[in-house]
Structure formats: C-alpha cells, structure tokens
Design a protein around this motif. Structure first.
Motif, PDB file in Angstrom:
ATOM      1  N   SER A  20     -41.048  -0.206  37.278  1.00 28.00           N
ATOM      2  CA  SER A  20     -40.970  -1.228  38.278  1.00 28.00           C
ATOM      3  C   SER A  20     -39.750  -1.925  38.354  1.00 28.00           C
ATOM      4  N   TYR A  21     -39.408  -2.916  39.150  1.00 25.63           N
ATOM      5  CA  TYR A  21     -37.994  -3.379  39.142  1.00 25.63           C
ATOM      6  C   TYR A  21     -37.927  -4.288  37.848  1.00 25.63           C
ATOM      7  N   PHE A  22     -38.908  -4.732  37.218  1.00 27.64           N
ATOM      8  CA  PHE A  22     -38.901  -5.637  36.124  1.00 27.64           C
ATOM      9  C   PHE A  22     -39.532  -4.935  34.811  1.00 27.64           C
ATOM     10  N   HIS A  23     -39.908  -3.935  34.897  1.00 27.59           N
ATOM     11  CA  HIS A  23     -40.507  -3.293  33.557  1.00 27.59           C
ATOM     12  C   HIS A  23     -40.298  -1.906  33.700  1.00 27.59           C
ATOM     13  N   PRO A  24     -40.583  -1.235  32.360  1.00 29.57           N
ATOM     14  CA  PRO A  24     -40.511   0.178  32.096  1.00 29.57           C
ATOM     15  C   PRO A  24     -41.391   0.970  32.909  1.00 29.57           C
ATOM     16  N   SER A  25     -42.534   0.224  33.245  1.00 35.29           N
ATOM     17  CA  SER A  25     -43.642   1.088  34.087  1.00 35.29           C
ATOM     18  C   SER A  25     -44.098   0.220  35.069  1.00 35.29           C
ATOM     19  N   VAL A  40     -27.128  -7.667  24.166  1.00 31.13           N
ATOM     20  CA  VAL A  40     -28.006  -7.780  25.244  1.00 31.13           C
ATOM     21  C   VAL A  40     -27.617  -8.766  25.955  1.00 31.13           C
ATOM     22  N   LEU A  41     -27.546 -10.017  25.476  1.00 36.52           N
ATOM     23  CA  LEU A  41     -27.460 -11.295  25.819  1.00 36.52           C
ATOM     24  C   LEU A  41     -26.267 -11.204  26.937  1.00 36.52           C
ATOM     25  N   ARG A  42     -24.979 -10.906  26.070  1.00 35.90           N
ATOM     26  CA  ARG A  42     -23.831 -10.760  26.882  1.00 35.90           C
ATOM     27  C   ARG A  42     -23.853 -10.005  28.064  1.00 35.90           C
ATOM     28  N   GLU A  43     -24.478  -8.850  27.858  1.00 36.19           N
ATOM     29  CA  GLU A  43     -24.491  -7.670  28.917  1.00 36.19           C
ATOM     30  C   GLU A  43     -25.131  -8.024  30.148  1.00 36.19           C
ATOM     31  N   LEU A  44     -26.457  -9.129  29.902  1.00 36.51           N
ATOM     32  CA  LEU A  44     -27.083  -9.521  31.212  1.00 36.51           C
ATOM     33  C   LEU A  44     -26.966 -10.735  31.655  1.00 36.51           C
ATOM     34  N   MET A  49     -34.574 -10.938  33.757  1.00 34.36           N
ATOM     35  CA  MET A  49     -33.662 -10.794  32.764  1.00 34.36           C
ATOM     36  C   MET A  49     -34.376 -10.853  31.307  1.00 34.36           C
ATOM     37  N   LYS A  50     -35.418 -11.695  31.374  1.00 33.12           N
ATOM     38  CA  LYS A  50     -36.078 -11.598  30.092  1.00 33.12           C
ATOM     39  C   LYS A  50     -36.734 -10.456  29.649  1.00 33.12           C
ATOM     40  N   SER A  51     -37.365  -9.669  30.553  1.00 34.61           N
ATOM     41  CA  SER A  51     -38.105  -8.333  30.108  1.00 34.61           C
ATOM     42  C   SER A  51     -37.165  -7.234  30.058  1.00 34.61           C
ATOM     43  N   ARG A  52     -35.943  -7.307  30.629  1.00 38.54           N
ATOM     44  CA  ARG A  52     -35.007  -6.478  30.142  1.00 38.54           C
ATOM     45  C   ARG A  52     -34.246  -6.596  28.981  1.00 38.54           C
ATOM     46  N   TYR A  53     -34.289  -7.865  28.482  1.00 36.28           N
ATOM     47  CA  TYR A  53     -33.691  -8.439  27.241  1.00 36.28           C
ATOM     48  C   TYR A  53     -34.660  -7.994  25.894  1.00 36.28           C
ATOM     49  N   GLU A  54     -36.016  -8.265  26.544  1.00 34.37           N
ATOM     50  CA  GLU A  54     -36.913  -7.583  25.244  1.00 34.37           C
ATOM     51  C   GLU A  54     -36.957  -6.090  25.114  1.00 34.37           C
ATOM     52  N   GLU A  55     -36.909  -5.515  26.326  1.00 33.07           N
ATOM     53  CA  GLU A  55     -37.024  -4.118  26.195  1.00 33.07           C
ATOM     54  C   GLU A  55     -35.635  -3.511  25.501  1.00 33.07           C
ATOM     55  N   GLU A  56     -34.355  -4.102  25.736  1.00 31.48           N
ATOM     56  CA  GLU A  56     -33.349  -3.726  25.026  1.00 31.48           C
ATOM     57  C   GLU A  56     -33.393  -3.735  23.551  1.00 31.48           C
ATOM     58  N   VAL A  57     -33.628  -5.101  23.250  1.00 26.12           N
ATOM     59  CA  VAL A  57     -33.739  -5.617  22.046  1.00 26.12           C
ATOM     60  C   VAL A  57     -34.499  -4.634  21.153  1.00 26.12           C
ATOM     61  N   GLY A  58     -36.015  -4.238  21.889  1.00 19.58           N
ATOM     62  CA  GLY A  58     -36.732  -3.625  21.251  1.00 19.58           C
ATOM     63  C   GLY A  58     -36.555  -2.231  20.695  1.00 19.58           C
ATOM     64  N   ARG A  59     -35.358  -1.966  21.677  1.00 17.58           N
ATOM     65  CA  ARG A  59     -34.815  -0.442  21.260  1.00 17.58           C
ATOM     66  C   ARG A  59     -33.775  -0.703  19.832  1.00 17.58           C
ATOM     67  N   MET A 110     -50.920  -0.565  40.373  1.00 15.99           N
ATOM     68  CA  MET A 110     -49.491  -0.580  40.745  1.00 15.99           C
ATOM     69  C   MET A 110     -48.716  -1.821  40.731  1.00 15.99           C
ATOM     70  N   HIS A 111     -47.701  -2.002  40.164  1.00 18.86           N
ATOM     71  CA  HIS A 111     -47.047  -3.432  40.517  1.00 18.86           C
ATOM     72  C   HIS A 111     -45.582  -2.899  40.391  1.00 18.86           C
ATOM     73  N   SER A 112     -44.852  -3.091  41.471  1.00 19.11           N
ATOM     74  CA  SER A 112     -43.528  -2.613  41.955  1.00 19.11           C
ATOM     75  C   SER A 112     -42.516  -3.707  41.179  1.00 19.11           C
ATOM     76  N   PHE A 113     -43.116  -4.978  40.778  1.00 15.74           N
ATOM     77  CA  PHE A 113     -42.377  -5.867  39.995  1.00 15.74           C
ATOM     78  C   PHE A 113     -43.059  -6.403  38.860  1.00 15.74           C
ATOM     79  N   ALA A 114     -43.321  -7.652  38.650  1.00 18.00           N
ATOM     80  CA  ALA A 114     -44.073  -8.193  37.522  1.00 18.00           C
ATOM     81  C   ALA A 114     -45.430  -7.452  37.294  1.00 18.00           C
ATOM     82  N   ILE A 115     -45.858  -7.625  36.056  1.00 17.52           N
ATOM     83  CA  ILE A 115     -47.287  -7.197  35.895  1.00 17.52           C
ATOM     84  C   ILE A 115     -48.241  -8.127  36.798  1.00 17.52           C
ATOM     85  N   GLY A 116     -47.945  -9.409  36.772  1.00 22.91           N
ATOM     86  CA  GLY A 116     -48.868 -10.187  37.704  1.00 22.91           C
ATOM     87  C   GLY A 116     -48.543 -10.448  39.113  1.00 22.91           C
TER      88      GLY A 116
END
Length: 549
Positions: free
Chosen positions: A145-150, A394-398, A377-387, A163-169
């Motif tokens: 999705s635009y916001f999440h890995p799936s 990650v913050l500087r990059e985003l 931004m927050k979901s991508r931050y969590e994904e990258e930090v989770g890796r 299916m959610h092309s954006f946020a889970i909600g």
C-alpha cells in the motif's frame, strides 16, 4: 492553446488545509469558522476558488481522508450550518468552493464497512475488496500500500483479507459493484445541490482494480494499483450521472499519469473531467532538476494542446513546501519564492496556490519523530527502524519529504502559535513564523504576498496567460528556463534564472533585438524597457517581458 474559452480555465485555486488554517474555538485544530473569518484575506489575493480538504466526519487516521460519514461534518471542523454559511459567505465575495471528495475508500468505521465485515453473506460484503488468504495463509498478493508493506489486512471474524491501498483504516471500495457507484453519485449530488462549485477527486486512478489478483514482479512499483481497465468507464458514467448536470469544475488527482494517459481524463470530447493533477514532478522528482522539469512540461503541453487542461502546482498538503524543496529557502528565499510563483502562474494550466505559499513559507525539521503527525511518515519510520536501522538516520532521511512540511499552521503573525490558535496546536508551528507571517508581508510592499497579488491580477487582465500558445525557447539549459506565451498579436516571454549564481540568456530569433516592456519582475530595479539580444540575470531572477512581433 487551451481549447474553447471557459470560465473554469481562467481560475486560480487557493487550497485551504483547514485544520492548519485558523482555529476559532481554541481546541488547537483549524475549523470552517476559521475559513469564514479569513475569507476577506483569501479574496484579497484575487483567487477564484477555495479548495477545502475533506471536512466530512472521520476518525482522523489520515487527517480526514478516511471518511466515516459522507453526509456529516467532522465535529472538529464544525457543523453543517457552518458549511452552509461558508458557501454563502464565499459566494457573496465572488469566491467558489471546491470540495475534496474521497471516492476510492472509506474509513473502516463507516457503516458500509461495518456491515461488509460483519458476515460473508451481508448484502454489503461486495461493496469492498475481499479475498481469501494465499495457500500459505498469508496475504492474497505481495502488493504494497502507499502507507504499509502490504495492502491487505486479515479479518479474523470472516477469515478473509480486505484491501487498503492507503492506511489500514481506509478499506478500498469495490467500484465494480453498481450499487457502490450509485451510492457515490447520490452523495456527490447532495453536495452539489448545496452549492459546491467544484470537486477535487482524490486518488482517482485507483478506482478500478486489477483484473487478476496475482503477485507483482516488483511490489515496490505500485503502479499496478492504478489505471486498470474499467476506470474510464466509471468516469464517463460519473460525468453522465452527475457532472454534466451542474456548472462546476472537476479536477482529478491522477497518480502515475503520463501525458498519454492524462489526456484520456481531460480530453474535452471524452466528457470525463475538466482537469487533472499529474505527479511527474511532485511525486517523481525529489529535488529540483531543471532539464527534467522542462521536458515534462513540453510533453504535457504537446499532449494537451487544444484538448485539455492540467493543474500547475509544486506543493500541496502532501508535498514539501516548494521554496524549500525546489528553491532556495535561505539567502534567496524571497526571490526564489517569487520565481517559482512566476513559473506556476505563467505555464499552461490552472495555477494552484497552497496556503502559506503566498508568504514563502518553508518546510520544517522537527528534532523528534514524536513531533510529526504524518501517518505515512510514521509507518515508514517504524518499518525502517524495525529493520534495524538507526532511528536518527531514518528520521533524517524521511524529514525532507514528510507531508508535515506543508501541514504546520498558517503563519498569521509573530505571536504565540503564529496567530493560528489560542490553544495547543495539533502540530507545532514552524519556528520561523516570527519572521515569515501575514502581518509582516502586508507591511512590506516587496513581499512575496504582494507579488502573488500582482501575478494573479495579471492573469485576470491578460488572456495570454490563460489561452496563449506555449513554446519553450531555452532547450535543455540547466538553469535558465525561458518560454513564450503567444495569443493573437500578444507575445510574452518568461525568463527564469533558477540558480544561486548569475546567469544569462541569448534571445533567439525572432525575439532578439526586439523592444520589450517589463510586465513583472521579482527584482524591483529590473529594466522597464529594453532592446537586447542577451539578458543578464541575477540569482533567482524572474522576468515577464512583453513584445510585439
């Protein structure tokens, strides 16, 4: 250039991200009454349309783009009476209202989705996109999705994924279901009957889903979510059912549109939309690239010539402020902001001004992820930090492309909270509001604000800015952009030195040596009348020149 003369082609649109515009009740969130209070300011710019981001009832997972009731107003925005008064007061001032409509998805708290997920046998089950798990029990496909890995979320109660092309909600609606389409058309008619003058149609390229639900070769290239078969059938039906019955302006947010795809949406003979936003710049050009930008503009001008219209913009609520991302927001902030404004208002298409752009407002860098509110931004931050990556890295990059760069409060004055709210703002103001604000700009005759007023007034007075043919005369010069707008016996030459260094441009035939009158420049001491073959340009200098040929 732009086909048949029409009122909406001559407009300038001012985008109001109302939750960051002006707060009248001290809850820290802007509201519709705040927009009403500032209508005279908006009118003073000379614009025609106010584009309001969604104000429908919403849980606020994605700042209003997750709608739980299309017929209700979010309590933080105000009431239906406020909407009625806003439309009335805007019309009284000669302003039109453009409503932002989310068609691709709803909130997961919308009654339609609550019914849909209640049972596989519910009549509204097919109003959304449900699929069985893959053989291994995982998501049906590897789509992101635009916001999440799936883009898939498992629902334990019914054992399927939605299916959610954006946020889970934000579950995607099933536009292949005629009942869904008719429900949306009824909703559109409700608002148009209230007096709304225009529609900005969100995430429009995603309405039609892929014909087969199979893994993508590259799941990170999410173009597979867009431009699928059936999309234009839906839009032509929407036009027949709704748009053609009202004297309105429609603009589609069309992700991954090339000129060849874009013309299908706006070709006047196809009867779909009036205009579109494409994102070959804002989404696909992270930093300024003059050669790339020129080529994009040439391709779109060639494709739409005499057939359709696009919107011109460099920033909005989803994109970093233009003077920070594409200009120089430091020593040449004022000149750079004026140059970018000159370009957007003189290129072919409908200019969009995002609130605060007319002040030269800049992006912001908060020190902590906790100060950001952008769900993407927050979901991508969590994904990258989770890796396992460094949170600081990650913050500087985003930070540079965070949507919150454009969502900090409108800067009305140098006082507390930039004059936005008497309460605690939902997002922190930019610290530079003490120097960059409306009060300061009003008092300075050379401000970015006064320059915007001049530009917009020129568009009202001179049809060449709206209907003039377009010719790029600067080729692939990496810093200077020069082009001609020609209408009847009027020819305007726009010359822009998008650089921190001085530059020069050799005028080609038949313009070399012609006597030219300065229409507008962003340096106060620019020559008013000149006869030259070569123009010497200062850093970030912009000139609009008129000549007779």
């Amino acid at each position: 250039m732009l086909g048949r003369p029409t009122w909406w082609k001559e407009t300038v649109v001012y985008q109001v991200y109302w939750r960051s515009f002006f707060d009248t009740n001290g809850d820290g969130i802007g509201d519709l009454r705040g927009v009403i209070e500032k209508l005279d300011y908006i009118r003073s710019l000379g614009v025609d349309f106010i584009w309001l981001n969604p104000f429908n009832e919403s849980p606020g997972v994605d700042n209003g783009y997750d709608i739980s009731d299309y017929y209700a107003v979010a309590p933080e925005a105000g009431t239906m009476a406020d909407v009625d008064r806003l439309i009335e007061e805007a019309h009284r001032r000669g302003l039109k209202i453009m409503m932002d409509i989310v068609l691709n998805h709803t909130s997961d708290r919308h009654p339609w989705f609550l019914a849909s997920r209640s049972s596989k046998d519910d009549p509204k089950r097919d109003w959304y996109i449900w699929r069985d798990p893959a053989p291994d029990g995982g998501p049906p496909t590897n789509w992101r999705s635009y916001f999440h890995p799936s883009c898939w979320r498992f629902d334990e109660a019914t054992g399927q994924y939605y299916m959610h092309s954006f946020a889970i909600g934000q579950p995607d609606l099933n536009w292949a279901n005629p009942e869904v389409r008719q429900a949306m058309y009824r909703m559109l008619r409700f608002w148009l009957d209230k007096g709304v003058d225009g529609l900005r149609l969100d995430a429009l390229a995603l309405l039609a889903k892929p014909e087969t639900f199979t893994d993508a070769a590259d799941p990170y290239d999410i173009r597979y979510l867009t431009h699928n078969p059936g999309l234009h059938d839906y839009l032509q039906e929407m036009n027949r059912e709704v748009f053609r019955h009202y004297n309105i302006m429609t603009v589609g947010e069309v992700a991954f549109a090339t000129p060849e795809l874009g013309v299908l949406f706006v070709d006047e003979e196809r009867r779909e939309l009036n205009s579109l936003f494409h994102f070959e710049v804002a989404d696909e050009m992270p930093a300024w690239d003059m050669v790339r930008f020129k080529r994009i503009q040439r391709r779109w001008a060639d494709a739409l010539r005499g057939r359709g219209v696009m919107g011109q913009f460099l920033n909005n609520h989803d994109h970093t402020r233009q003077v920070t991302r594409y200009g120089n927001d430091r020593e040449y902030r004022v000149q750079s902001a004026k140059l970018l404004a000159t370009m957007i208002h003189t290129l072919p298409g409908i200019p969009y001004v995002y609130q605060g752009e007319e002040l030269g407002m800049t992006g912001v860098r908060f020190a902590s992820i906790d100060d950001y509110r952008d769900v993407m931004m927050k979901s991508r931050y969590e994904e990258e930090v989770g890796r396992g990556r460094s949170p600081e890295e990650v913050l500087r990059e985003l930070q540079p492309l965070s949507r919150d760069n454009s969502r900090t409060p409108m800067q009305w004055n140098a006082g507390r909270n930039a004059g936005f709210s008497a309460g605690e703002p939902w997002i922190r103001p930019n610290p530079n509001h003490t120097a960059i604000n409306v009060e300061e700009a009003e008092a300075d005759p050379d401000s970015v604000l006064h320059y915007y007023r001049k530009l917009i007034a020129l568009r009202k007075e001179h049809p060449v800015m709206v209907y003039g043919d377009f010719e790029d005369i600067s080729g692939d010069d990496p810093h200077v952009y020069a082009y001609v707008r020609k209408h009847g016996d009027t020819a305007w030459i726009v010359v822009l030195n998008h650089s921190d260094a001085p530059g020069a441009f050799e005028l080609p035939e038949p313009y070399a040596g012609k006597t030219m009158q300065l229409v507008l420049g962003n340096y106060a001491d620019a020559d008013k009348l000149l006869r030259a073959g070569k123009l010497e340009l200062r850093p970030h200098e912009a000139r609009i020149l008129s000549c007779v040929i």
